[in-house]
Design a protein around this motif. Structure first.
Motif, PDB file in Angstrom:
ATOM      1  N   LYS A  96      16.204  -3.440 -44.376  1.00 46.79           N
ATOM      2  CA  LYS A  96      16.797  -2.114 -44.004  1.00 46.79           C
ATOM      3  C   LYS A  96      16.440  -2.142 -42.514  1.00 46.79           C
ATOM      4  N   LEU A 120      18.663  -2.012 -36.795  1.00 48.38           N
ATOM      5  CA  LEU A 120      18.445  -2.378 -35.697  1.00 48.38           C
ATOM      6  C   LEU A 120      19.770  -3.088 -35.185  1.00 48.38           C
ATOM      7  N   LEU A 121      20.318  -3.794 -36.013  1.00 49.71           N
ATOM      8  CA  LEU A 121      21.876  -4.184 -35.614  1.00 49.71           C
ATOM      9  C   LEU A 121      22.840  -3.230 -35.532  1.00 49.71           C
ATOM     10  N   ASP A 122      22.854  -2.072 -36.299  1.00 50.55           N
ATOM     11  CA  ASP A 122      23.703  -1.023 -35.953  1.00 50.55           C
ATOM     12  C   ASP A 122      23.371  -0.305 -34.989  1.00 50.55           C
ATOM     13  N   GLY A 123      22.350  -0.406 -34.132  1.00 46.96           N
ATOM     14  CA  GLY A 123      22.064   0.110 -32.848  1.00 46.96           C
ATOM     15  C   GLY A 123      21.281   1.712 -33.097  1.00 46.96           C
ATOM     16  N   ASN A 124      20.683   1.747 -34.309  1.00 38.70           N
ATOM     17  CA  ASN A 124      20.201   2.808 -34.438  1.00 38.70           C
ATOM     18  C   ASN A 124      18.814   2.710 -35.086  1.00 38.70           C
ATOM     19  N   PRO A 125      17.769   2.006 -34.487  1.00 39.86           N
ATOM     20  CA  PRO A 125      16.748   1.233 -35.242  1.00 39.86           C
ATOM     21  C   PRO A 125      15.636   2.550 -35.536  1.00 39.86           C
ATOM     22  N   LYS A 128      15.954  -4.256 -40.147  1.00 39.05           N
ATOM     23  CA  LYS A 128      16.800  -5.113 -39.362  1.00 39.05           C
ATOM     24  C   LYS A 128      18.396  -4.703 -39.169  1.00 39.05           C
ATOM     25  N   ARG A 129      18.901  -4.294 -40.494  1.00 44.18           N
ATOM     26  CA  ARG A 129      20.104  -3.509 -40.512  1.00 44.18           C
ATOM     27  C   ARG A 129      20.315  -2.523 -39.479  1.00 44.18           C
ATOM     28  N   VAL A 137      11.203  -9.287 -34.399  1.00 46.64           N
ATOM     29  CA  VAL A 137      12.581  -8.928 -33.890  1.00 46.64           C
ATOM     30  C   VAL A 137      12.511  -7.296 -33.366  1.00 46.64           C
ATOM     31  N   GLN A 138      11.632  -6.722 -33.512  1.00 47.39           N
ATOM     32  CA  GLN A 138      11.532  -5.356 -33.021  1.00 47.39           C
ATOM     33  C   GLN A 138      10.232  -5.010 -32.597  1.00 47.39           C
TER      34      GLN A 138
END
Length: 222
Positions: free
Chosen positions: A43, A48-53, A45-46, A85-86
């Motif tokens: 969740k 983060l990929l969606d641009g809304n970390p 990572k998702r 990753v973040q």
């Protein structure tokens, strides 16, 4: 940038609900959560990929995970995985663990921003940690702070332990002085009792005697 997206990783429903309710009381509305480390990482990572970390992760360390197949075993592994990753995500650990080496390692090696011990004042201290972390400060609750600062609890002598015991029983300084005199224990003047209690508060980084008793009790000293 305002920190308003928080993720809670906690395997016990009641604890999870308590944390989320506290966050909602502070005005946070964008709160994610999971009871499993693997799912939490997915969740995070998702988002983060969606641009809304998520900007803050609150996680326990131990998870009684009923799922047989799992990659991440505990909170430490979750922290390492998401930091890889973040790295900018801020992490607050909320755990019953009060081991010196664990807390020190998380702060120094995994670069977490906050450590709060669960217990009587756990949610209150968690609130303090969120406020501190939001201001780019590092926060440790009084128990964790005392664990990190103390050299060795065994350095406390019988006199100091007796003072802590009397304080825990609710005695005031003048009463403690009288009790010490009855037992023939020195020093026993009100002034010396006050000075030694002040020294104990400094030793355990406690702001008052109530907090001093709470820390000492939580650490199993009395």
């Amino acid at each position: 940038m305002q920190l308003n997206r928080i993720f809670v990783s906690e395997d016990i429903d009641s604890n999870n609900l308590g944390v989320i309710t506290m966050l909602q009381g502070l005005g946070y509305t964008q709160i994610g959560h999971s009871q499993y480390c693997d799912e939490a990482l997915l969740k995070l990572k998702r988002a983060l990929l969606d641009g809304n970390p998520f900007q803050i992760l609150i996680t326990d360390l131990s998870f009684d995970n009923p799922r047989d197949k799992k990659h991440l075993q505990n909170g430490q592994e979750l922290i390492a995985a998401i930091k890889a990753v973040q790295p900018e995500i801020k992490v607050v650990v909320f755990s019953v663990e009060d081991n010196h080496s664990t807390i020190k390692s998380l702060l120094e090696n995994q670069k977490i921003e906050g450590y709060v011990c669960k217990g009587l004042n756990g949610l209150k201290e968690l609130k303090n940690s969120i406020e501190a972390v939001s201001q780019n400060k590092t926060y440790t609750c009084p128990i964790a702070t005392a664990v990190l600062q103390r050299k060795n609890v065994l350095e406390l002598d019988g006199y100091e332990q007796q003072l802590l015991l009397y304080l825990a029983q609710g005695h005031k300084q003048n009463e403690i002085s009288a009790l010490l005199k009855e037992k023939g224990i020195s020093p026993n003047s009100i002034r010396s009792v006050e000075a030694n209690i002040s020294k104990l508060k400094d030793y355990f980084d406690a702001s008052n005697t109530t907090q001093l008793v709470y820390i000492a009790t939580s650490m199993g000293i009395i």
